[in-house]
Motif scaffolding. Structure first.
Motif, PDB file in Angstrom:
ATOM      1  N   LEU A 113      40.837  51.508  36.898  1.00  0.00           N
ATOM      2  CA  LEU A 113      40.639  50.596  36.094  1.00  0.00           C
ATOM      3  C   LEU A 113      41.660  49.567  36.266  1.00  0.00           C
ATOM      4  O   LEU A 113      41.349  48.208  36.346  1.00  0.00           O
ATOM      5  N   GLN A 114      42.985  49.697  36.434  1.00  0.00           N
ATOM      6  CA  GLN A 114      43.913  48.879  36.527  1.00  0.00           C
ATOM      7  C   GLN A 114      43.925  47.914  37.878  1.00  0.00           C
ATOM      8  O   GLN A 114      44.144  46.699  38.035  1.00  0.00           O
ATOM      9  N   ALA A 115      43.435  48.752  38.889  1.00  0.00           N
ATOM     10  CA  ALA A 115      43.169  47.870  40.247  1.00  0.00           C
ATOM     11  C   ALA A 115      41.937  46.965  40.133  1.00  0.00           C
ATOM     12  O   ALA A 115      42.254  45.928  40.697  1.00  0.00           O
ATOM     13  N   LEU A 116      40.863  47.219  39.434  1.00  0.00           N
ATOM     14  CA  LEU A 116      39.814  46.375  39.146  1.00  0.00           C
ATOM     15  C   LEU A 116      40.469  45.206  38.338  1.00  0.00           C
ATOM     16  O   LEU A 116      40.250  43.891  38.400  1.00  0.00           O
ATOM     17  N   LEU A 117      41.468  45.511  37.072  1.00  0.00           N
ATOM     18  CA  LEU A 117      41.836  44.545  36.396  1.00  0.00           C
ATOM     19  C   LEU A 117      42.849  43.645  37.147  1.00  0.00           C
ATOM     20  O   LEU A 117      42.583  42.357  36.594  1.00  0.00           O
ATOM     21  N   THR A 118      43.377  43.992  37.949  1.00  0.00           N
ATOM     22  CA  THR A 118      44.350  43.189  38.564  1.00  0.00           C
ATOM     23  C   THR A 118      43.547  42.139  39.490  1.00  0.00           C
ATOM     24  O   THR A 118      43.868  40.808  39.697  1.00  0.00           O
ATOM     25  N   ARG A 119      42.501  42.641  40.142  1.00  0.00           N
ATOM     26  CA  ARG A 119      41.693  41.692  40.971  1.00  0.00           C
ATOM     27  C   ARG A 119      41.003  40.619  40.126  1.00  0.00           C
ATOM     28  O   ARG A 119      40.877  39.344  40.366  1.00  0.00           O
ATOM     29  N   ALA A 120      40.676  41.101  38.790  1.00  0.00           N
ATOM     30  CA  ALA A 120      39.911  39.924  37.903  1.00  0.00           C
ATOM     31  C   ALA A 120      40.975  39.013  37.438  1.00  0.00           C
ATOM     32  O   ALA A 120      40.885  37.888  37.421  1.00  0.00           O
ATOM     33  N   LEU A 121      42.124  39.601  37.183  1.00  0.00           N
ATOM     34  CA  LEU A 121      43.270  38.840  36.680  1.00  0.00           C
ATOM     35  C   LEU A 121      43.644  37.459  37.874  1.00  0.00           C
ATOM     36  O   LEU A 121      44.147  36.337  37.379  1.00  0.00           O
ATOM     37  N   GLN A 122      43.844  37.861  39.164  1.00  0.00           N
ATOM     38  CA  GLN A 122      44.026  36.968  40.108  1.00  0.00           C
ATOM     39  C   GLN A 122      43.002  36.090  40.046  1.00  0.00           C
ATOM     40  O   GLN A 122      43.316  34.829  40.325  1.00  0.00           O
ATOM     41  N   GLN A 123      41.756  36.310  39.893  1.00  0.00           N
ATOM     42  CA  GLN A 123      40.669  35.280  39.763  1.00  0.00           C
ATOM     43  C   GLN A 123      41.056  34.295  38.559  1.00  0.00           C
ATOM     44  O   GLN A 123      40.822  33.002  38.829  1.00  0.00           O
ATOM     45  N   ILE A 124      41.240  34.756  37.535  1.00  0.00           N
ATOM     46  CA  ILE A 124      41.528  34.294  36.188  1.00  0.00           C
ATOM     47  C   ILE A 124      42.685  33.091  36.553  1.00  0.00           C
ATOM     48  O   ILE A 124      43.021  32.109  36.025  1.00  0.00           O
ATOM     49  N   ALA A 125      43.743  33.834  37.116  1.00  0.00           N
ATOM     50  CA  ALA A 125      44.973  32.694  37.574  1.00  0.00           C
ATOM     51  C   ALA A 125      44.620  31.724  38.365  1.00  0.00           C
ATOM     52  O   ALA A 125      45.086  30.718  38.301  1.00  0.00           O
ATOM     53  N   ASP A 126      43.651  31.980  39.351  1.00  0.00           N
ATOM     54  CA  ASP A 126      43.123  30.716  40.126  1.00  0.00           C
ATOM     55  C   ASP A 126      42.449  29.841  39.197  1.00  0.00           C
ATOM     56  O   ASP A 126      42.490  28.670  39.481  1.00  0.00           O
ATOM     57  N   GLU A 127      41.739  30.351  38.187  1.00  0.00           N
ATOM     58  CA  GLU A 127      41.179  29.392  37.469  1.00  0.00           C
ATOM     59  C   GLU A 127      41.852  28.489  36.535  1.00  0.00           C
ATOM     60  O   GLU A 127      41.778  27.252  36.344  1.00  0.00           O
ATOM     61  N   ILE A 128      43.087  29.084  36.165  1.00  0.00           N
ATOM     62  CA  ILE A 128      43.926  28.387  35.102  1.00  0.00           C
ATOM     63  C   ILE A 128      44.749  27.369  35.893  1.00  0.00           C
ATOM     64  O   ILE A 128      45.045  26.406  35.713  1.00  0.00           O
ATOM     65  N   ALA A 129      45.196  27.714  37.303  1.00  0.00           N
ATOM     66  CA  ALA A 129      45.880  27.009  38.111  1.00  0.00           C
ATOM     67  C   ALA A 129      44.722  25.656  38.600  1.00  0.00           C
ATOM     68  O   ALA A 129      45.230  24.567  38.467  1.00  0.00           O
ATOM     69  N   ARG A 130      43.496  25.877  38.828  1.00  0.00           N
ATOM     70  CA  ARG A 130      42.596  24.798  39.189  1.00  0.00           C
ATOM     71  C   ARG A 130      42.372  23.970  37.994  1.00  0.00           C
ATOM     72  O   ARG A 130      42.381  22.686  38.042  1.00  0.00           O
ATOM     73  N   GLN A 131      42.495  24.437  36.476  1.00  0.00           N
ATOM     74  CA  GLN A 131      42.207  23.628  35.336  1.00  0.00           C
ATOM     75  C   GLN A 131      43.474  22.851  35.197  1.00  0.00           C
ATOM     76  O   GLN A 131      43.383  21.634  34.794  1.00  0.00           O
ATOM     77  N   LEU A 132      44.643  23.398  35.292  1.00  0.00           N
ATOM     78  CA  LEU A 132      45.905  22.629  35.004  1.00  0.00           C
ATOM     79  C   LEU A 132      46.051  21.545  35.947  1.00  0.00           C
ATOM     80  O   LEU A 132      46.673  20.264  35.742  1.00  0.00           O
ATOM     81  N   SER A 133      45.708  21.781  37.244  1.00  0.00           N
ATOM     82  CA  SER A 133      45.817  20.872  38.332  1.00  0.00           C
ATOM     83  C   SER A 133      44.958  19.736  38.156  1.00  0.00           C
ATOM     84  O   SER A 133      45.203  18.548  38.443  1.00  0.00           O
ATOM     85  N   ARG A 134      43.751  19.980  37.551  1.00  0.00           N
ATOM     86  CA  ARG A 134      42.845  18.936  37.366  1.00  0.00           C
ATOM     87  C   ARG A 134      43.119  18.117  36.036  1.00  0.00           C
ATOM     88  O   ARG A 134      43.176  16.798  36.023  1.00  0.00           O
ATOM     89  N   GLY A 135      43.927  18.553  35.230  1.00  0.00           N
ATOM     90  CA  GLY A 135      44.501  17.846  34.071  1.00  0.00           C
ATOM     91  C   GLY A 135      45.486  17.175  34.508  1.00  0.00           C
ATOM     92  O   GLY A 135      45.708  15.837  34.231  1.00  0.00           O
ATOM     93  N   ASN A 136      46.382  17.778  35.455  1.00  0.00           N
ATOM     94  CA  ASN A 136      47.612  16.945  35.964  1.00  0.00           C
ATOM     95  C   ASN A 136      46.961  15.618  36.598  1.00  0.00           C
ATOM     96  O   ASN A 136      47.713  14.640  36.776  1.00  0.00           O
TER      97      ASN A 136
END
Length: 391
Positions: A113-136
């Motif tokens: 489950l933690q392996a799957l969670l890690t993969r999900a978190l990487q996608q979420i981190a990509d989305e956070i980076a995308r949103q903050l880059s958009r705002g910047n």
């Protein structure tokens, strides 16, 4: 008579074309670094119009952009994922015994489950980076050209000229921010221009603070969408999708719609708890700002200027009627840093309550003129490369 700054000019003021070329950059990491450096150059150049005693909005933008860079480069992601996995371990272990082996087999173990969670978190981190880059980019694209134009149009002026101001303001659109208008910016740049010719130090400080606060209010209103997108990235949905996707590629038989519904139902409570935990950790990480002399925690009250006073003497008690009115709207404790801590960074009013105190306490802090990058790092940027070292 205008009070001009004497700080060394290490780099030329960016032209409109240079700013436009930064806006056109497609690499979000490199673009963010150029945005940060450009804000710094504008900060120094603005002292030719406003003097050195009071910093302009560009000074705060320099360090806010530098802070955003940590998320855009995803440098904070490993630590966030580690913290979440450590705290989520008890959750996954408590759930593992009740998971249907028909669906996940040996992957029902916590490490799976933690392996799957890690993969999900990487996608979420990509989305956070995308949103903050958009705002910047959103803020820089609108405001950097205005400060560059202010330097072009107002430099050399020895006396107030309404025609000069009107020609500058004609590039701005009337109307509220909610309708893509720039009324707040019209007011802000009017006060900047008036501050240029103000001889009384207290009155000049108040006008610059008022202008900075109005620009900040406009900026933060525009940033509402990207900030909510970053703070509310849907970990629950992404994690459940990862679970279902794993089933589809690892099982001897794919789940039919009823089995998928059952699987999502089984893991739903865990996913919801993980999402709440992630939002707690990521919000805490997002609610920070790197300054030259340390990290500011936005969930805590803004530190007072010193042991004797909260604000610089010229801003201890504001008198300008428009500024008094704005502080009454934005600041829950208008003459005190106590109560400035942000409780919900996704709420515009909560952000502005903190931001106006940050602007007010630091307006005459010369440390904000510090360079965000070393000379070698700036040289690498000018060559089109992401520099080495701490950024």
């Amino acid at each position: 008579m205008v009070v001009r700054g004497t700080l060394p000019r290490l780099w030329p003021v960016p032209s409109q074309e240079e700013i436009a070329s930064i806006v056109r950059m497609t690499d979000p990491v490199l673009r963010n670094l150029h945005i940060t450096q450009t804000y710094h150059v504008l900060t120094i150049a603005m002292t030719d119009l406003l003097g050195e005693e009071n910093v302009s909005w560009c000074a705060y933008a320099t360090w806010a952009s530098k802070t955003a860079g940590f998320f855009i480069r995803k440098e904070v992601v490993p630590g966030l994922i580690r913290d979440l996995l450590e705290r989520a371990d008890a959750m996954t272990r408590s759930m593992a015994g009740g998971l249907p082996e028909d669906f996940l087999g040996t992957w029902a173990a916590p490490f799976g489950l933690q392996a799957l969670l890690t993969r999900a978190l990487q996608q979420i981190a990509d989305e956070i980076a995308r949103q903050l880059s958009r705002g910047n980019l959103l803020v820089f694209e609108e405001l950097a050209p205005l400060y560059a134009a202010m330097l072009e149009h107002f430099s050399g002026g020895e006396r107030y000229d309404q025609g000069t101001l009107d020609r500058f303001l004609s590039r701005l659109s009337r109307g509220p921010v909610s309708r893509e208008g720039q009324d707040l910016l019209i007011r802000a740049f009017t006060h900047y221009y008036e501050a240029m010719f103000e001889q009384d130090p207290k009155a000049r400080a108040e006008r610059i603070f008022l202008a900075n606060a109005l620009v900040g209010y406009h900026e933060q209103t525009r940033l509402q969408g990207p900030l909510i997108g970053a703070l509310h990235a849907p970990l629950r949905q992404v994690f459940l999708d990862e679970v279902v996707e794993f089933l589809g590629v690892s099982s001897t038989r794919r789940a039919n719609p009823l089995q998928e519904m059952s699987l999502r139902g089984t893991f739903g409570p865990l996913a919801a708890r993980l999402e709440r935990l992630w939002r707690e950790l990521s919000t805490r990480a997002l609610m920070r700002m790197e300054l030259p002399d340390g990290v500011l925690r936005l969930g805590e009250d803004i530190p007072a200027l010193n042991a004797e006073r909260d604000f610089p003497p010229s801003l201890a008690r504001v008198e300008h009627p428009e500024l008094v009115s704005l502080m009454g709207t934005l600041d829950r404790t208008p003459n005190d840093t106590a109560g400035s801590a942000a409780r919900d960074w996704g709420e515009l009013g909560d952000r502005m309550n903190l931001i106006v105190d940050l602007f007010r306490t630091r307006q005459q802090d010369r440390v904000l003129y510090d360079q965000p990058f070393t000379f070698m790092q700036v040289d690498a940027l000018r060559q089109g490369r992401v520099p080495h070292g701490h950024l």
